[in-house]
Design a protein around this motif. Sequence first.
Motif, PDB file in Angstrom:
ATOM      1  N   THR A  79      44.275  93.372  -1.225  1.00  0.00           N
ATOM      2  CA  THR A  79      45.652  93.465  -0.724  1.00  0.00           C
ATOM      3  C   THR A  79      46.229  92.073  -0.486  1.00  0.00           C
ATOM      4  O   THR A  79      47.370  91.803  -0.841  1.00  0.00           O
ATOM      5  CB  THR A  79      45.697  94.303   0.565  1.00  0.00           C
ATOM      6  N   GLY A  80      45.438  91.192   0.089  1.00  0.00           N
ATOM      7  CA  GLY A  80      45.882  89.810   0.301  1.00  0.00           C
ATOM      8  C   GLY A  80      46.161  89.103  -1.015  1.00  0.00           C
ATOM      9  O   GLY A  80      47.132  88.346  -1.135  1.00  0.00           O
ATOM     10  N   ASP A  81      45.307  89.361  -2.020  1.00  0.00           N
ATOM     11  CA  ASP A  81      45.533  88.777  -3.346  1.00  0.00           C
ATOM     12  C   ASP A  81      46.837  89.283  -3.951  1.00  0.00           C
ATOM     13  O   ASP A  81      47.582  88.526  -4.580  1.00  0.00           O
ATOM     14  CB  ASP A  81      44.371  89.096  -4.287  1.00  0.00           C
ATOM     15  N   LEU A  82      47.127  90.580  -3.771  1.00  0.00           N
ATOM     16  CA  LEU A  82      48.378  91.141  -4.293  1.00  0.00           C
ATOM     17  C   LEU A  82      49.575  90.491  -3.600  1.00  0.00           C
ATOM     18  O   LEU A  82      50.549  90.125  -4.262  1.00  0.00           O
ATOM     19  CB  LEU A  82      48.420  92.656  -4.098  1.00  0.00           C
ATOM     20  N   ILE A  83      49.506  90.306  -2.295  1.00  0.00           N
ATOM     21  CA  ILE A  83      50.606  89.671  -1.558  1.00  0.00           C
ATOM     22  C   ILE A  83      50.784  88.235  -2.038  1.00  0.00           C
ATOM     23  O   ILE A  83      51.913  87.783  -2.247  1.00  0.00           O
ATOM     24  CB  ILE A  83      50.357  89.742  -0.040  1.00  0.00           C
ATOM     25  N   ALA A 127      46.133 108.242  12.144  1.00  0.00           N
ATOM     26  CA  ALA A 127      45.304 107.799  11.022  1.00  0.00           C
ATOM     27  C   ALA A 127      45.645 106.365  10.631  1.00  0.00           C
ATOM     28  O   ALA A 127      44.756 105.563  10.345  1.00  0.00           O
ATOM     29  CB  ALA A 127      45.486 108.728   9.826  1.00  0.00           C
ATOM     30  N   LYS A 128      46.927 106.017  10.650  1.00  0.00           N
ATOM     31  CA  LYS A 128      47.332 104.641  10.334  1.00  0.00           C
ATOM     32  C   LYS A 128      46.789 103.664  11.358  1.00  0.00           C
ATOM     33  O   LYS A 128      46.358 102.565  11.028  1.00  0.00           O
ATOM     34  CB  LYS A 128      48.854 104.541  10.276  1.00  0.00           C
ATOM     35  N   LEU A 129      46.802 104.074  12.624  1.00  0.00           N
ATOM     36  CA  LEU A 129      46.323 103.208  13.694  1.00  0.00           C
ATOM     37  C   LEU A 129      44.844 102.907  13.536  1.00  0.00           C
ATOM     38  O   LEU A 129      44.410 101.767  13.642  1.00  0.00           O
ATOM     39  CB  LEU A 129      46.590 103.864  15.053  1.00  0.00           C
ATOM     40  N   PHE A 130      44.037 103.934  13.252  1.00  0.00           N
ATOM     41  CA  PHE A 130      42.592 103.752  13.190  1.00  0.00           C
ATOM     42  C   PHE A 130      42.103 103.248  11.841  1.00  0.00           C
ATOM     43  O   PHE A 130      41.126 102.517  11.771  1.00  0.00           O
ATOM     44  CB  PHE A 130      41.871 105.043  13.549  1.00  0.00           C
ATOM     45  N   LEU A 131      42.733 103.638  10.772  1.00  0.00           N
ATOM     46  CA  LEU A 131      42.244 103.299   9.443  1.00  0.00           C
ATOM     47  C   LEU A 131      42.951 102.116   8.809  1.00  0.00           C
ATOM     48  O   LEU A 131      42.485 101.562   7.841  1.00  0.00           O
ATOM     49  CB  LEU A 131      42.370 104.518   8.512  1.00  0.00           C
ATOM     50  N   GLY A 132      44.114 101.736   9.335  1.00  0.00           N
ATOM     51  CA  GLY A 132      44.879 100.677   8.713  1.00  0.00           C
ATOM     52  C   GLY A 132      45.521 101.176   7.436  1.00  0.00           C
ATOM     53  O   GLY A 132      45.328 102.312   7.034  1.00  0.00           O
ATOM     54  N   SER A 133      46.292 100.326   6.792  1.00  0.00           N
ATOM     55  CA  SER A 133      46.962 100.749   5.582  1.00  0.00           C
ATOM     56  C   SER A 133      47.296  99.533   4.732  1.00  0.00           C
ATOM     57  O   SER A 133      47.972  98.622   5.186  1.00  0.00           O
ATOM     58  CB  SER A 133      48.231 101.511   5.938  1.00  0.00           C
ATOM     59  N   SER A 134      46.809  99.544   3.495  1.00  0.00           N
ATOM     60  CA  SER A 134      47.158  98.458   2.571  1.00  0.00           C
ATOM     61  C   SER A 134      48.658  98.441   2.325  1.00  0.00           C
ATOM     62  O   SER A 134      49.274  97.381   2.266  1.00  0.00           O
ATOM     63  CB  SER A 134      46.419  98.637   1.253  1.00  0.00           C
ATOM     64  N   ALA A 135      49.244  99.638   2.169  1.00  0.00           N
ATOM     65  CA  ALA A 135      50.690  99.715   1.938  1.00  0.00           C
ATOM     66  C   ALA A 135      51.456  99.091   3.098  1.00  0.00           C
ATOM     67  O   ALA A 135      52.414  98.345   2.896  1.00  0.00           O
ATOM     68  CB  ALA A 135      51.116 101.164   1.729  1.00  0.00           C
ATOM     69  N   GLN A 136      51.036  99.394   4.301  1.00  0.00           N
ATOM     70  CA  GLN A 136      51.716  98.839   5.475  1.00  0.00           C
ATOM     71  C   GLN A 136      51.608  97.319   5.493  1.00  0.00           C
ATOM     72  O   GLN A 136      52.580  96.621   5.773  1.00  0.00           O
ATOM     73  CB  GLN A 136      51.105  99.430   6.739  1.00  0.00           C
ATOM     74  N   GLN A 137      50.440  96.777   5.159  1.00  0.00           N
ATOM     75  CA  GLN A 137      50.260  95.338   5.119  1.00  0.00           C
ATOM     76  C   GLN A 137      51.177  94.704   4.073  1.00  0.00           C
ATOM     77  O   GLN A 137      51.803  93.673   4.331  1.00  0.00           O
ATOM     78  CB  GLN A 137      48.802  94.992   4.827  1.00  0.00           C
TER      79      GLN A 137
END
Length: 114
Positions: free
Chosen positions: A64-68, A90-100
């Motif tokens: 995800t960082g590489d894509l950004i 689920a977003k809170l506990f699992l995180g989200s590449s899309a959100q990042q």
Amino acid sequence: MSVLVAGTDTPAGQAAYRFGIEEARRRGEDVVLFLMSGTHTPSPDLGEVVERVERPDERDHSPTGDLIDRAEQDDISAVVIGVRHRSAVAKLFLGSSAQQIILESNKPVICIKA
């Protein structure tokens, strides 16, 4: 200029790829498919749209960082990502590449819901 598509082999990733091709056609640009996971077969719907496939650095731990980082380059006009519905918990506990990507990208991000 190019439209950068976050490529995955999920239904959301496939929807983003199809939309990315149409968006590139509308803008008169190329498509850069950043293959974050899975394999890729070029779409027969590309037509006159030129597609390049790029991959994250295998030595890095954050595709995800590489894509950004790739999105920040001057040749990218927009980023297309696929999203799916997840609860707030689920977003809170699992995180989200899309959100990042949405929060950290300085380029316009187009979210396609599958």
